[in-house]
Design a protein around this motif. Sequence first.
Motif, PDB file in Angstrom:
ATOM      1  N   LEU A 178      14.881 -64.360  18.742  1.00  0.00           N
ATOM      2  CA  LEU A 178      13.537 -64.472  18.177  1.00  0.00           C
ATOM      3  C   LEU A 178      13.381 -65.798  17.436  1.00  0.00           C
ATOM      4  CD1 LEU A 178      10.789 -63.198  17.475  1.00  0.00           C
ATOM      5  CD2 LEU A 178      11.874 -62.175  15.471  1.00  0.00           C
ATOM      6  N   VAL A 179      14.385 -66.186  16.649  1.00  0.00           N
ATOM      7  CA  VAL A 179      14.326 -67.461  15.929  1.00  0.00           C
ATOM      8  C   VAL A 179      14.321 -68.630  16.910  1.00  0.00           C
ATOM      9  CG1 VAL A 179      15.595 -68.974  14.353  1.00  0.00           C
ATOM     10  CG2 VAL A 179      15.395 -66.533  13.845  1.00  0.00           C
ATOM     11  N   ARG A 180      15.120 -68.536  17.975  1.00  0.00           N
ATOM     12  CA  ARG A 180      15.125 -69.605  18.975  1.00  0.00           C
ATOM     13  C   ARG A 180      13.747 -69.765  19.633  1.00  0.00           C
ATOM     14  NH1 ARG A 180      19.785 -71.102  22.997  1.00  0.00           N
ATOM     15  NH2 ARG A 180      20.013 -72.587  21.308  1.00  0.00           N
ATOM     16  N   SER A 181      13.038 -68.654  19.836  1.00  0.00           N
ATOM     17  CA  SER A 181      11.719 -68.718  20.484  1.00  0.00           C
ATOM     18  C   SER A 181      10.693 -69.446  19.628  1.00  0.00           C
ATOM     19  CB  SER A 181      11.221 -67.302  20.804  1.00  0.00           C
ATOM     20  OG  SER A 181      10.860 -66.612  19.616  1.00  0.00           O
ATOM     21  N   LEU A 182      10.978 -69.613  18.325  1.00  0.00           N
ATOM     22  CA  LEU A 182      10.025 -70.286  17.445  1.00  0.00           C
ATOM     23  C   LEU A 182      10.000 -71.788  17.678  1.00  0.00           C
ATOM     24  CD1 LEU A 182      10.843 -68.362  14.137  1.00  0.00           C
ATOM     25  CD2 LEU A 182       8.970 -67.921  15.741  1.00  0.00           C
ATOM     26  N   SER A 183      11.115 -72.351  18.163  1.00  0.00           N
ATOM     27  CA  SER A 183      11.175 -73.788  18.436  1.00  0.00           C
ATOM     28  C   SER A 183      12.325 -74.090  19.384  1.00  0.00           C
ATOM     29  CB  SER A 183      11.353 -74.580  17.133  1.00  0.00           C
ATOM     30  OG  SER A 183      11.566 -75.949  17.411  1.00  0.00           O
ATOM     31  N   SER A 184      12.050 -74.809  20.431  1.00  0.00           N
ATOM     32  CA  SER A 184      13.091 -75.177  21.388  1.00  0.00           C
ATOM     33  C   SER A 184      14.018 -76.244  20.817  1.00  0.00           C
ATOM     34  CB  SER A 184      12.460 -75.693  22.684  1.00  0.00           C
ATOM     35  OG  SER A 184      11.636 -76.822  22.424  1.00  0.00           O
ATOM     36  N   GLY A 185      13.641 -76.842  19.672  1.00  0.00           N
ATOM     37  CA  GLY A 185      14.443 -77.912  19.087  1.00  0.00           C
ATOM     38  C   GLY A 185      15.549 -77.431  18.177  1.00  0.00           C
ATOM     39  N   TYR A 186      15.604 -76.132  17.919  1.00  0.00           N
ATOM     40  CA  TYR A 186      16.643 -75.614  17.024  1.00  0.00           C
ATOM     41  C   TYR A 186      18.000 -75.591  17.726  1.00  0.00           C
ATOM     42  CZ  TYR A 186      12.971 -73.853  13.867  1.00  0.00           C
ATOM     43  OH  TYR A 186      11.910 -73.749  13.004  1.00  0.00           O
ATOM     44  N   SER A 187      19.017 -76.138  17.063  1.00  0.00           N
ATOM     45  CA  SER A 187      20.383 -76.010  17.575  1.00  0.00           C
ATOM     46  C   SER A 187      20.908 -74.614  17.229  1.00  0.00           C
ATOM     47  CB  SER A 187      21.295 -77.063  16.944  1.00  0.00           C
ATOM     48  OG  SER A 187      21.458 -76.804  15.553  1.00  0.00           O
ATOM     49  N   ASN A 188      22.025 -74.250  17.846  1.00  0.00           N
ATOM     50  CA  ASN A 188      22.626 -72.955  17.531  1.00  0.00           C
ATOM     51  C   ASN A 188      23.047 -72.887  16.063  1.00  0.00           C
ATOM     52  OD1 ASN A 188      22.505 -71.879  20.233  1.00  0.00           O
ATOM     53  ND2 ASN A 188      24.190 -73.247  20.754  1.00  0.00           N
TER      54      ASN A 188
END
Length: 436
Positions: free
Chosen positions: A274-284
């Motif tokens: 869900l957090v990843r879906s908020l921005s494609s720029g987030y690293s793991n």
Amino acid sequence: MSSEMATRTEVIEARTIRKVRIRILPFIFFLYIVAYLDRINIGFAALTMNKELAITSQQYGLIFGIFFFGYFIFEIPSNLLLHKIGARVWIARILISWGIVAMLTGLAQSVSQLYVARFLLGLAEAGYFPGMVLYLTYWFPQREQALAVVLLIAAGPVTNILGAPVSGLILDHVHWLGVSSWRWLLILEGIPAIVFGFLTYFLLPNRPGEAKFLATDEKEWIRAELGREEQQKLDHRGYSALQALASGRVWHLVLTYFGMTLGVWTLISWAPQLVRSLSSGYSNTIIGFLVMIPSLVGLAAMIFVSRSSDRTLERRYHVAIPAVIAGIALALLGTTSSAFISVALLCVLAAGVYSYFSPFWALPSEFLTGYSAAAGIALINSVGNLGGLVGPYMIGAIAMRTGNLYAGLALAGVFLFVSATLVLVLPRKVRVRAKR
């Protein structure tokens, strides 16, 4: 003379409880952190594993949830064996066997192999949490149990606080020997279970009577206090193990717990994606730190609610109100695309789902004792934890059809509203009071 005896008893009680808290709770706490880590790390592994193995959202939901089917099958036998064989041997067996399976999960080459590995992990870990709850009833009188259980349950958010950033860092930076980072994540985080399994065998006493750190009068106080409470329960209504399994009150708690676990495992299984879906720029790594924030809030809420529940000896509203708050947060998650608001709602959700467990687990001990407690607690946890199968799979299946997680999250919120209603209409029992 009677006042002197009462004062002496109070001194022994305070000294005994303090010793047990210091010597038993920290070790139990670390053991459950190890358990939780092996349950939840698949949620972070999915950030890269799903793409590498071409796993759909529906398949991932089943990979996460099938753990609880294995857990369900062996839960009650495992808890009864713990009561018979003793905590030291049985908990050590659980830890070592699941640590081995957890590491082997990192070698899976297909979706079907992941299904098998996660099922076996649930089978290996079955009985662990209810066994711990049962074990605490051997040491603490009822009025102390909610706080003791909250320290055990606190391992959940603490594991996320510690494990989420570490998992993100491993995914971004550990690619040793050309092996995918998600595989190393599962392998490395399975090792502590084996280490602590051997430590448990040598360090954990089965009962107060075996505890070398307690004086004779302290052991006698625990024996007398727990014996008095047990007799009060038996006088009110005695349950055998089979009667506990057939009790309508136990099954009422099973249904309540089903919705509660569906809520918490919805958060744990899908929060990283869900957090990843908020921005494609987030690293793991960034995702790991963002997922950590709700757990910090959840831990603070858990401690506050548990202390309030113990102070007032009230359980039902301390379960129902957090469940309603968490249900509202789930329903609202789909109404915003803002990263800040989404993380804030995850914080509210975590505050709700982490804080209702401790007062809930004080409810079975109001009327169950001995083998009936072992059977009843195991039934509640095993069947109720099937919410951990239904929730993640339901959300994954709905996401596969709608293209997002939000409808599934809202539906999960409905289950929490139902649980809140069920706990409020739970039949009341005579409260076991402390004798001073």
